[in-house]
Design an enzyme around this catalytic site. Structure first.
Site, PDB file in Angstrom:
ATOM      1  CB  CYS A   1       1.603  -0.597  14.499  1.00  0.00           C
ATOM      2  SG  CYS A   1       1.728  -0.318  12.721  1.00  0.00           S
TER       3      CYS A   1
ATOM      4  CB  CYS B   1       3.006   7.695   2.940  1.00  0.00           C
ATOM      5  SG  CYS B   1       3.286   6.491   4.244  1.00  0.00           S
TER       6      CYS B   1
ATOM      7  CG  LEU C   1      11.911   8.001  21.296  1.00  0.00           C
ATOM      8  CD1 LEU C   1      13.091   7.094  20.987  1.00  0.00           C
ATOM      9  CD2 LEU C   1      12.429   9.351  21.790  1.00  0.00           C
TER      10      LEU C   1
ATOM     11  CB  CYS D   1       4.852  -1.318  17.062  1.00  0.00           C
ATOM     12  SG  CYS D   1       6.549  -0.920  16.588  1.00  0.00           S
TER      13      CYS D   1
ATOM     14  N   GLY E   1       6.165  -1.712   6.850  1.00  0.00           N
ATOM     15  CA  GLY E   1       7.505  -2.287   6.925  1.00  0.00           C
ATOM     16  C   GLY E   1       8.521  -1.410   7.612  1.00  0.00           C
TER      17      GLY E   1
ATOM     18  CB  CYS F   1       0.367   7.111  11.220  1.00  0.00           C
ATOM     19  SG  CYS F   1       0.925   8.654  10.567  1.00  0.00           S
TER      20      CYS F   1
ATOM     21  CB  CYS G   1       5.810  -4.497   9.731  1.00  0.00           C
ATOM     22  SG  CYS G   1       7.138  -3.649  10.625  1.00  0.00           S
TER      23      CYS G   1
ATOM     24  CD  GLU H   1      -2.822  -1.041   2.473  1.00  0.00           C
ATOM     25  OE1 GLU H   1      -4.031  -0.892   2.391  1.00  0.00           O
ATOM     26  OE2 GLU H   1      -2.234  -1.221   3.543  1.00  0.00           O
TER      27      GLU H   1
HETATM   28  N1  SAH Z   1       8.734   0.939  10.647  1.00  0.00           N
HETATM   29  C1  SAH Z   1       8.985   2.333  10.439  1.00  0.00           C
HETATM   30  C2  SAH Z   1       8.143   2.926   9.346  1.00  0.00           C
HETATM   31  C3  SAH Z   1       6.662   2.949   9.634  1.00  0.00           C
HETATM   32  S1  SAH Z   1       6.180   4.591   9.847  1.00  0.00           S
HETATM   33  C4  SAH Z   1       8.814   3.074  11.752  1.00  0.00           C
HETATM   34  O1  SAH Z   1       8.428   2.456  12.732  1.00  0.00           O
HETATM   35  O2  SAH Z   1       9.117   4.248  11.831  1.00  0.00           O
HETATM   36  C5  SAH Z   1       4.596   4.456  10.518  1.00  0.00           C
HETATM   37  C6  SAH Z   1       4.467   5.335  11.732  1.00  0.00           C
HETATM   38  O3  SAH Z   1       3.128   5.278  12.224  1.00  0.00           O
HETATM   39  C7  SAH Z   1       5.377   4.867  12.852  1.00  0.00           C
HETATM   40  O4  SAH Z   1       5.869   5.986  13.527  1.00  0.00           O
HETATM   41  C8  SAH Z   1       4.386   4.122  13.723  1.00  0.00           C
HETATM   42  O5  SAH Z   1       4.858   3.970  15.022  1.00  0.00           O
HETATM   43  C9  SAH Z   1       3.167   5.011  13.611  1.00  0.00           C
HETATM   44  N2  SAH Z   1       1.908   4.367  13.990  1.00  0.00           N
HETATM   45  C10 SAH Z   1       1.626   3.061  14.059  1.00  0.00           C
HETATM   46  N3  SAH Z   1       0.349   2.876  14.437  1.00  0.00           N
HETATM   47  C11 SAH Z   1      -0.188   4.101  14.599  1.00  0.00           C
HETATM   48  C12 SAH Z   1      -1.480   4.566  14.936  1.00  0.00           C
HETATM   49  N4  SAH Z   1      -2.474   3.732  15.132  1.00  0.00           N
HETATM   50  N5  SAH Z   1      -1.677   5.888  15.004  1.00  0.00           N
HETATM   51  C13 SAH Z   1      -0.671   6.753  14.733  1.00  0.00           C
HETATM   52  N6  SAH Z   1       0.554   6.374  14.372  1.00  0.00           N
HETATM   53  C14 SAH Z   1       0.808   5.058  14.313  1.00  0.00           C
END
Ligand code: SAH
Length: 343
Positions: A121, A107, A215, A118, A161, A333, A114, A92
């Site tokens: 996510c 994006c 972070l 986390c 990813g 995100c 992935c 996507e």
């Molecule tokens: N794996 C990489 C790239 C993914 S970026 C990374 O972790 O940075 C996707 C971003 O969206 C990451 O910062 C992730 O932590 C954040 N994210 C994941 N689930 C989310 C949610 N439900 N709401 C807002 N941000 C989220």
């Protein structure tokens, strides 16, 4: 016969293909311009090529190896693209325009699923399927441009990813975006959950695009509870590695922090974060958690977001709150979760 896939190849590779097929070398430049500057998605659009050359290309090449399977348009104008890969997997990407800005930001994904797990996510719930290859990464932008007729100006590696676990394809795709699509290094952002060896490699390569770090917590204990990566690469080592990175590259990093209600959004969390990153050259991007039915995490209260922002600003950091885009079509995100047919 395996066909030669055009989008994703650089000029030398296209030249070699043309010469190997008894064509004039200079035709390669014409094809290159059609693909990368005009996003031509059919050979018949390449009107300055002789018909015989177009016939040869039709026989021996494919312009792209991934295809748009579905497209959803949000009420805020964000478009989510679902691509079908040649092995039946899905990837996507999301195209966003922000009001009053000329920028058009895409994006893109670097993996199917992935491996990072986390807890908050949606992509993590898919598990890891495989890395995308360079061509599959590049073609996401090509198809977005050819489909919309628009030129992407900014790229964020924030789709599905973990980019730093697909390091070589990440770097070769950035090279092609810069050299072929003419997208400047500063208009490209790579986001990582904190893969320390990858960050060290970027520092050695004097990476000139923006590095963003997910972070999401201000100390190791809290981070370990929501991001398993922190068990392997601890919070303190991550911050130390980032300090070295900013010294070696002379580039500020972006600290991304998703605010989740009662998890990491308290005044104390904000103070802890301000303390932890006090000596790190960085800007902070606060993200309001996008709720989804697959998880119990909740959005923070608006007043907590503002308090959090204020505390960081008072500590001297530049802080932005990320505008939410495309949540009504699960394009925001952490909401990218399509993987296979019928899922
Ligand atoms: N794996 C990489 C790239 C993914 S970026 C990374 O972790 O940075 C996707 C971003 O969206 C990451 O910062 C992730 O932590 C954040 N994210 C994941 N689930 C989310 C949610 N439900 N709401 C807002 N941000 C989220």
């Amino acid at each position: 016969m395996n066909k030669f896939i055009l989008v994703g190849k650089n000029i030398e590779e296209i030249e070699k293909f043309m010469v190997d097929n008894n064509q004039s070398k200079y035709r390669a430049r014409q094809i290159f311009n059609w693909l990368y500057l005009k996003s031509a998605d059919s050979y018949d659009k390449m009107t300055d090529l002789p018909v015989s050359t177009r016939e040869l290309l039709k026989e021996k090449t494919l312009i792209n190896s991934i295809f748009i399977k579905d497209k959803q348009i949000s009420k805020d104008g964000t478009i989510k693209f679902l691509f079908e890969l040649s092995d039946g997997n899905y990837a996507e990407a999301v195209l966003m325009r922000f009001d009053n800005r000329a920028n058009l930001t895409a994006c893109i994904s670097t993996q199917v699923g992935c491996p990072m797990g986390c807890l908050f996510c949606a992509t993590a719930k898919l598990g890891f399927v495989r890395n995308l290859n360079t061509e599959e990464i590049i073609q996401q932008i090509f198809l977005i441009q050819s489909d919309t007729g628009l030129k992407v100006t900014n790229i964020v590696y924030m789709g599905q990813g973990e980019p730093l676990l697909n390091f070589d394809n990440l770097m070769s795709s950035i090279k092609i975006f810069r050299e072929c699509f003419q997208i400047g290094a500063r208009r490209i952002t790579v986001s990582t959950c904190g893969i320390i060896p990858g960050i060290e490699k970027l520092a050695e390569l004097n990476f000139q695009s923006t590095l963003a770090i997910s972070l999401h917590a201000a100390d190791n204990e809290k981070r370990k509870q929501i991001m398993p990566v922190s068990k392997k690469y601890s919070f303190d080592n991550l911050i130390e590695t980032l300090k070295k990175y900013t010294n070696m590259t002379s580039r500020r990093v972006t600290i991304e922090y998703v605010l989740m209600k009662d998890i990491n959004d308290s005044t104390q969390d904000a103070k802890n974060l301000a303390y932890a990153i006090a000596k790190l050259k960085c800007n902070v991007n606060l993200i309001i958690y996008n709720q989804n039915e697959k998880s119990d995490y909740k959005k923070p209260l608006r007043e907590n977001v503002l308090k959090f922002k204020y505390i960081l600003e008072a500590s001297g950091k530049k802080v932005t709150i990320r505008l939410e885009r495309g949540s009504d079509i699960d394009a925001a995100c952490g909401q990218l979760s399509a993987k296979m047919k019928n899922v």
